[in-house]
Design a protein around this motif. Structure first.
Motif, PDB file in Angstrom:
ATOM      1  N   LYS A 186       0.809  -1.211   0.000  1.00 17.78           N
ATOM      2  CA  LYS A 186       0.000   0.000   0.000  1.00 17.78           C
ATOM      3  C   LYS A 186       0.843   1.263   0.000  1.00 17.78           C
ATOM      4  N   SER A 187       2.140   1.103   0.164  1.00 17.87           N
ATOM      5  CA  SER A 187       3.034   2.251   0.234  1.00 17.87           C
ATOM      6  C   SER A 187       3.539   2.611  -1.159  1.00 17.87           C
ATOM      7  N   TRP A 188       3.297   3.852  -1.570  1.00 20.55           N
ATOM      8  CA  TRP A 188       3.800   4.318  -2.869  1.00 20.55           C
ATOM      9  C   TRP A 188       5.326   4.390  -2.867  1.00 20.55           C
ATOM     10  N   ALA A 189       5.895   4.643  -1.697  1.00 17.73           N
ATOM     11  CA  ALA A 189       7.353   4.688  -1.607  1.00 17.73           C
ATOM     12  C   ALA A 189       7.948   3.307  -1.895  1.00 17.73           C
ATOM     13  N   PHE A 190       7.309   2.262  -1.372  1.00 20.73           N
ATOM     14  CA  PHE A 190       7.788   0.903  -1.597  1.00 20.73           C
ATOM     15  C   PHE A 190       7.657   0.518  -3.069  1.00 20.73           C
ATOM     16  N   ILE A 191       6.526   0.835  -3.676  1.00 22.63           N
ATOM     17  CA  ILE A 191       6.317   0.527  -5.099  1.00 22.63           C
ATOM     18  C   ILE A 191       7.276   1.329  -5.963  1.00 22.63           C
ATOM     19  N   GLY A 192       7.465   2.602  -5.601  1.00 21.00           N
ATOM     20  CA  GLY A 192       8.403   3.428  -6.355  1.00 21.00           C
ATOM     21  C   GLY A 192       9.826   2.915  -6.261  1.00 21.00           C
ATOM     22  N   GLN A 193      10.196   2.395  -5.077  1.00 22.84           N
ATOM     23  CA  GLN A 193      11.533   1.835  -4.905  1.00 22.84           C
ATOM     24  C   GLN A 193      11.730   0.618  -5.799  1.00 22.84           C
ATOM     25  N   ILE A 194      10.701  -0.197  -5.963  1.00 20.42           N
ATOM     26  CA  ILE A 194      10.782  -1.375  -6.835  1.00 20.42           C
ATOM     27  C   ILE A 194      10.972  -0.948  -8.281  1.00 20.42           C
ATOM     28  N   VAL A 195      10.197   0.048  -8.701  1.00 21.43           N
ATOM     29  CA  VAL A 195      10.271   0.520 -10.090  1.00 21.43           C
ATOM     30  C   VAL A 195      11.652   1.117 -10.382  1.00 21.43           C
ATOM     31  N   VAL A 196      12.125   1.961  -9.480  1.00 20.11           N
ATOM     32  CA  VAL A 196      13.420   2.612  -9.691  1.00 20.11           C
ATOM     33  C   VAL A 196      14.555   1.592  -9.665  1.00 20.11           C
ATOM     34  N   SER A 197      14.524   0.683  -8.680  1.00 20.28           N
ATOM     35  CA  SER A 197      15.578  -0.329  -8.579  1.00 20.28           C
ATOM     36  C   SER A 197      15.589  -1.236  -9.797  1.00 20.28           C
TER      37      SER A 197
END
Length: 332
Positions: free
Chosen positions: A261-272
């Motif tokens: 549910k965390s956009w930060a976590f999803i964004g970290q996956i996309v960036v990584s």
């Protein structure tokens, strides 16, 4: 109008590989999306999926039951099917990426047109040789590992046979173990440096088995420092990206973040995943460029260019101060 020639060093290899990728950016982007992005995304996601599937906390069970029934969940937890399938997936897509990107970089180095259809077609010719060469290389490493373990075991038993008592819990024994482990890792790194061109040789020269390993060891002579630098650079970069994803997964499952549910976590996956995809792409391209440079210092590249463009005036993309073999071909 003269252009600066690339130097035969670490920066020169990276610069040339970047130039080739930028010159065919859409082509390499398509190959990255097809073969490297699934690979990098799975590497980034695996720590999270593994902990979600195999930890028995109520939160993980609730999340898992949203996608599967309790019988399937229990079955998955009791088998090794998921890790085995994941390993097979990584292995296959690694070979796909190696074959297609190496083929494209090789032709891009010569300035030839590169096409998606040709790159994918190269998979059918290179897959089995790559598979066989990978099997042989792992067999060699396995034999070295077994031999190393046998030598260490024989030494310990020899010392005990002479009447000396070994305290396996002592700091001395731990120090000897660490030294032996470091020596073994140095041997593995040495093999990796010498075999850095093996898979490129499989794709470009249609060799397989032990022959690419021998030829890579021959070609990399004089460029082992560059090969080691590439191995350490990309190994560290990829390792940090994967490690950071594992740390993020641990934080996600421990309740530090809101997880999916965390956009930060999803964004970290996309960036990584994006950075890991680019790192893998440049790693394969750099090894292919290193192969071309190694052929140049062994005097092989000039003859290939002369044969392909026999009616044209050819000057290798290196100047007299930067490579010992500079050849110009003129046919009357």
């Amino acid at each position: 109008m003269s252009t600066s020639a690339p130097t035969l060093n670490f920066c020169g290899v990276l610069s040339e590989s970047k130039r080739i990728i930028n010159a065919h950016s859409r082509h390499f982007l398509a190959l990255s999306v097809l073969f490297i992005l699934p690979l990098s995304f799975s590497l980034i996601m695996y720590p999270t999926l593994e902990q979600t599937l195999f930890q028995s906390s109520p939160r993980n069970s609730k999340l898992l039951l949203q996608f599967t029934d309790s019988h399937t969940s229990h079955h998955n937890l009791q088998t090794l099917a998921f890790p085995l399938l994941y390993t097979l997936f990584l292995f296959l897509f690694s070979l796909f990426a190696l074959a297609s990107i190496t083929y494209s970089t090789f032709h891009g180095f010569y300035g030839r047109p590169v096409k998606i259809a040709s790159a994918i077609k190269s998979l059918f010719y290179s897959f089995l040789p790559l598979l066989a060469t990978s099997f042989v290389s792992h067999m060699v490493i396995g034999l070295i590992c077994a031999g190393f373990a046998l030598v260490v075991f024989s030494m310990i038993k020899g010392v005990e046979f002479l009447g000396f008592e070994i305290d396996y819990d002592s700091n001395y024994f731990a120090g000897v173990y660490v030294v032996a482990l470091i020596f073994y890792l140095v041997v593995l790194v040495y093999l990796q440096v010498n075999w850095a061109l093996a898979f490129v040789i499989v794709v470009v020269e249609s060799k397989w088995g032990l022959e690419p390993l021998r030829r890579s060891t021959y070609l990399v002579r004089g460029m082992r420092g560059v090969s080691l630098s590439l191995f350490l650079f990309f190994g560290a970069l990829i390792g940090v990206l994967v490690w950071s994803s594992a740390v993020s997964a641990a934080a996600n499952l421990s309740g530090v973040t809101d997880g999916w549910k965390s956009w930060a976590f999803i964004g970290q996956i996309v960036v990584s995943s994006s950075f890991l995809t680019m790192a893998m792409l440049h790693n394969v391209a750099a090894n292919t460029v290193l192969y071309m440079y190694c052929k140049a210092i062994h005097g092989e590249l000039a003859w290939e260019i002369a044969e392909e463009f026999a009616r044209d005036y050819i000057s290798l993309p290196f100047d007299d101060e930067k490579v010992p073999h500079v050849v110009s071909v003129v046919q009357a």
